[in-house]
Design a protein around this motif. Sequence first.
Motif, short mmCIF file in Angstrom:
data_model
loop_
_atom_site.label_atom_id
_atom_site.label_comp_id
_atom_site.label_asym_id
_atom_site.label_seq_id
_atom_site.Cartn_x
_atom_site.Cartn_y
_atom_site.Cartn_z
N LYS A 173 81.88 2.39 7.29
CA LYS A 173 82.82 2.54 6.17
C LYS A 173 83.30 1.17 5.68
O LYS A 173 83.40 0.93 4.47
CB LYS A 173 84.01 3.40 6.60
CG LYS A 173 83.68 4.87 6.82
CD LYS A 173 84.77 5.61 7.56
CE LYS A 173 86.09 5.61 6.82
NZ LYS A 173 87.13 6.36 7.55
N SER A 262 79.84 3.30 -1.86
CA SER A 262 80.99 3.86 -1.14
C SER A 262 80.51 4.63 0.08
O SER A 262 79.34 5.01 0.18
CB SER A 262 81.78 4.79 -2.07
OG SER A 262 80.98 5.88 -2.49
N ALA A 263 81.43 4.83 1.01
CA ALA A 263 81.17 5.68 2.17
C ALA A 263 81.80 7.04 1.90
O ALA A 263 82.93 7.12 1.44
CB ALA A 263 81.76 5.06 3.43
N GLU A 264 81.04 8.09 2.18
CA GLU A 264 81.56 9.44 1.94
C GLU A 264 81.16 10.35 3.08
O GLU A 264 80.20 10.08 3.82
CB GLU A 264 81.02 9.98 0.62
CG GLU A 264 79.51 10.08 0.55
CD GLU A 264 79.02 10.56 -0.81
OE1 GLU A 264 77.99 11.27 -0.83
OE2 GLU A 264 79.64 10.21 -1.84
N PRO A 265 81.88 11.44 3.28
CA PRO A 265 81.55 12.37 4.36
C PRO A 265 80.15 12.96 4.18
O PRO A 265 79.70 13.15 3.05
CB PRO A 265 82.61 13.47 4.23
CG PRO A 265 83.74 12.81 3.49
CD PRO A 265 83.10 11.83 2.56
N THR A 278 84.48 13.55 11.18
CA THR A 278 83.53 13.45 10.08
C THR A 278 82.59 12.27 10.26
O THR A 278 83.01 11.17 10.63
CB THR A 278 84.29 13.27 8.75
OG1 THR A 278 85.14 14.40 8.55
CG2 THR A 278 83.33 13.15 7.58
N HIS A 280 80.15 9.65 8.36
CA HIS A 280 80.08 9.10 7.01
C HIS A 280 78.69 8.56 6.69
O HIS A 280 77.99 8.04 7.56
CB HIS A 280 81.12 7.99 6.83
CG HIS A 280 82.52 8.51 6.74
ND1 HIS A 280 83.28 8.79 7.86
CD2 HIS A 280 83.30 8.83 5.66
CE1 HIS A 280 84.47 9.25 7.49
NE2 HIS A 280 84.50 9.28 6.16
N ASN A 283 76.74 6.01 -0.12
CA ASN A 283 76.30 6.45 -1.44
C ASN A 283 76.15 5.21 -2.32
O ASN A 283 77.11 4.52 -2.61
CB ASN A 283 77.33 7.41 -2.06
CG ASN A 283 76.82 8.03 -3.36
OD1 ASN A 283 76.18 7.37 -4.17
ND2 ASN A 283 77.12 9.29 -3.57
N VAL A 288 72.02 8.77 -1.56
CA VAL A 288 72.71 8.87 -0.27
C VAL A 288 71.81 8.34 0.84
O VAL A 288 70.64 8.72 0.96
CB VAL A 288 73.09 10.33 0.03
CG1 VAL A 288 73.69 10.44 1.43
CG2 VAL A 288 74.09 10.84 -1.01
#
Length: 477
Positions: A173, A262-265, A278, A280, A283, A288
Motif C-alpha cells: 500500500k 493506487s492500492a485497493e482491496p 483485506t 490489497h 490498480n 489490476v
Amino acid sequence: MSTFSGLEIAKRALFAQQASLYTTGHNIANANTPGYSRQRVNLEATSPYPYPSVSNGGQAGQVGTGVVGSSIERLRERFLDLQYRGIYKDVGEHEARADALEKVEIIMNEPSDKGFRYVMDEFWNSWQKVSQPSAEYPTRETVIQKGKALAETFNAMDRELKELQQDFDEQIKTRAGQLDTLVKEIASLNKQIGELVPHGYVPNDLYDKRDLLVDKLSKMFDIDVETVAIDVQGKKVDGAVNIKLKQPSVDLVTGNIAADISAEPAAAPSDKLANGNTRHVLNIGGTVLDAANSPVGGEISGLMQSRDTAISSYINKIDTLASNLIKEVNAAHGKNFFSGTGARDIGVAISDPNDVANNSGEPGNNDIAKAVYALKHKSVTFTVGGNNTSTTFDEFTRSIVSTLGNETEAAQNSRENAILITKQIDMSRQSISGVSPDEEMSNMIKFQHAYNAAARTVTVIDEMLDKVINGMGVVGR
C-alpha cells in the motif's frame, strides 16, 4: 582585419572561458548531488574571415574570428543507464524476498540451538522418558510443561507470521503511493522539458532529475523506457520519456500523462490475508496487478511474492503440522492431550500429571507413552497448498527448517550478487558522469588562465587603439 574584429575575438574568448568557468563551478557545487551528471562546455572556433567569395579582397589565407561555446553537454552514457536499470529491478525483488525470509527465520528462531526444531525435539523426548517403566510424577509433569512450551511456540509463530504477512501488505500500500508520486513527477518533468527544448534550450539539470526518478522507478518495476527525440534546428534533442511496465504491459508515463496508481482491496471477498484482513492489489490506470496478473521483476513483485507465496506457505506448513500433531497425539493418547484445531489455538488440555499416559487407571503402564513417542517417526499425510506429502513428524519439522534455510540463503546470495553488479555498473556510470573535484579544480585553473589571457588581449588592443588615436599625425609638430 580591423581592430574591432580583434576586440570581438577577445570578447568572444572572455564569454566562452567565463561560461566554462561557471559550468566548472556548477559541477563542483553538485559534486555530491544524487543523480547529477557532469557538464562540459563544447568550444568551437567561429567562422574565419574573410568568407570565401569571388569578390573578397584576395588576401592570402583566412584570419580566425575567435571561439564560441556551442553547447553545454551533459556527460552521460545511455547504454549504462539501461544496464543499471535492468539489474536494479533484481535488487528490489531479491531485497524484498530476502527480507521476508530472514524475518521468518527470526520468528522460528532458526537457525538456533533453541529454535522451533529444538522445542519439537524436547516435546518428543519428554514422551520417551515417560515411556520408561520407572517414570514418576515429575516426569509426567515435564510432559505437560513441554507440551505447553510447544503450544505457545505454535501460537507465537502463527501470530507473528500473520503479522508479517500483514506488514508486507502494508508495504505494498505504501509503495502504491510512492509509485503514484514518482510517475506524476516524471510526467511533470516531461512537460517542463517539452516547453524548453523546442526553443533551443538544453535543460541538463531537468534531465538529471528525471533520470534519477526513472532509476528509482526501475527498482520497483521491470520497465521499458523510450526517449522521444525532438528535431530542433536540424539536431535531435531528447524530449519526453515514455515508460511502460514490461510484464504485464501497462503504460506508466506517456508524455505529460501519468497513470493513476493506487492500492485497493482484492475484488473477491474471499481473497483475504491469513489473519482474515483485506488483501490489497495495485490498480495502475485500470489494470489490476494481483496474484493472477502479478508484475515480473522489481520490488513490487518481490513484496507480492513474499506476501502471497513465501510467508503464506510457512503459515500453512506450521498450521498443518500443528493440526496433524493435535489429531495424532490425541488419538494415540486416548484422552485428549491437546486442545484446539491448529497453530492459532493449540493448547494443552491436561492439567493433572496423573492423566498423562494413564491407561485405564494404570499409571505404570507405558504403552500409551510409547505410542505417542512413536509418532515422531510415524508416516503421516500432510496436506499443504493442495499437495499431499507422506512423511514423519520429525522429517516434516526438519524439512520446514531446512527449506527455510535454503530459500533464505538463495535469496541472500541473489540479493548480494544483484547489489554487486549494480555497484559495478554504477561505478562505470560515475567514471563518466561523476564529478571529480580534483579534475574540476584543474579545469578551473585552465579556464582562469585562458580568461586572463583574453582580458590581456583586450588591454593590448586598447593600447594599439590609443597609439593610433593619440599618437599618429603629431610628427614634426
